[in-house]
Design an enzyme around this catalytic site. Structure first.
Site, mmCIF file in Angstrom:
data_model
loop_
_atom_site.group_PDB
_atom_site.id
_atom_site.type_symbol
_atom_site.label_atom_id
_atom_site.label_comp_id
_atom_site.label_asym_id
_atom_site.label_seq_id
_atom_site.Cartn_x
_atom_site.Cartn_y
_atom_site.Cartn_z
ATOM 1 N N TYR A 18 0.757 -1.158 0.024
ATOM 2 C CA TYR A 18 0.116 -0.035 0.184
ATOM 3 C C TYR A 18 0.944 1.341 0.126
ATOM 4 C CZ TYR A 18 -3.543 3.323 1.281
ATOM 5 O OH TYR A 18 -4.226 4.525 1.326
ATOM 6 N N HIS A 22 1.345 4.518 -2.844
ATOM 7 C CA HIS A 22 1.229 5.576 -2.544
ATOM 8 C C HIS A 22 2.648 6.565 -2.807
ATOM 9 C CE1 HIS A 22 -2.609 4.786 -1.572
ATOM 10 N NE2 HIS A 22 -2.948 5.996 -1.491
ATOM 11 N N TYR A 41 -4.099 17.480 0.994
ATOM 12 C CA TYR A 41 -4.462 16.078 1.510
ATOM 13 C C TYR A 41 -3.487 15.345 1.941
ATOM 14 C CZ TYR A 41 -7.001 11.624 0.151
ATOM 15 O OH TYR A 41 -7.156 10.561 0.213
ATOM 16 N N TRP A 76 -8.193 3.894 -10.304
ATOM 17 C CA TRP A 76 -7.474 3.982 -8.941
ATOM 18 C C TRP A 76 -8.177 3.078 -7.833
ATOM 19 C CZ3 TRP A 76 -2.684 5.185 -7.485
ATOM 20 C CH2 TRP A 76 -2.337 5.049 -6.117
#
Length: 102
Positions: A18, A22, A41, A76
């Site tokens: 994960y 990113h 964000y 995504w």
């Protein structure tokens, strides 16, 4: 400006993968987020898979709708579903802001 915090849970057995995804968020995904109104964000990940998101936006519901209608977000979300067992954009739990210090 809304300050929004939300929670998700990443499969604890898949944390490294994960994080790797990113490190390489597609430029077109980043552009789509900006265009939809997602600003400042951030995602924070705990060792147990707890994922905390924070975003500032004029209208969170409108920003979510804009992303839901984009092809890049659909691609995504399909890719990220393996980490959550479902689409993260539909599973997030928004937290209530109870204090803010300026």
């Amino acid at each position: 400006m809304e300050r929004v915090c939300f929670l998700l849970r990443v499969d604890p057995m898949r944390l490294d993968a994960y994080k790797q995804h990113h490190r390489n968020v597609w430029p077109e995904m980043q552009d789509a987020l900006r265009e939809a109104g997602w600003g400042n964000y951030s995602l924070f990940l705990g060792d147990d898979g707890l994922l905390v998101g924070y975003v500032e936006t004029e209208d969170f519901e409108a920003a979510q709708r804009a992303m839901a209608g984009s092809d890049v977000n659909d691609r995504w979300q399909r890719q990220m579903a393996e980490f959550f067992g479902e689409r993260a954009d539909e599973a997030l739990v928004r937290l209530e802001e109870v204090f803010h210090l300026e």
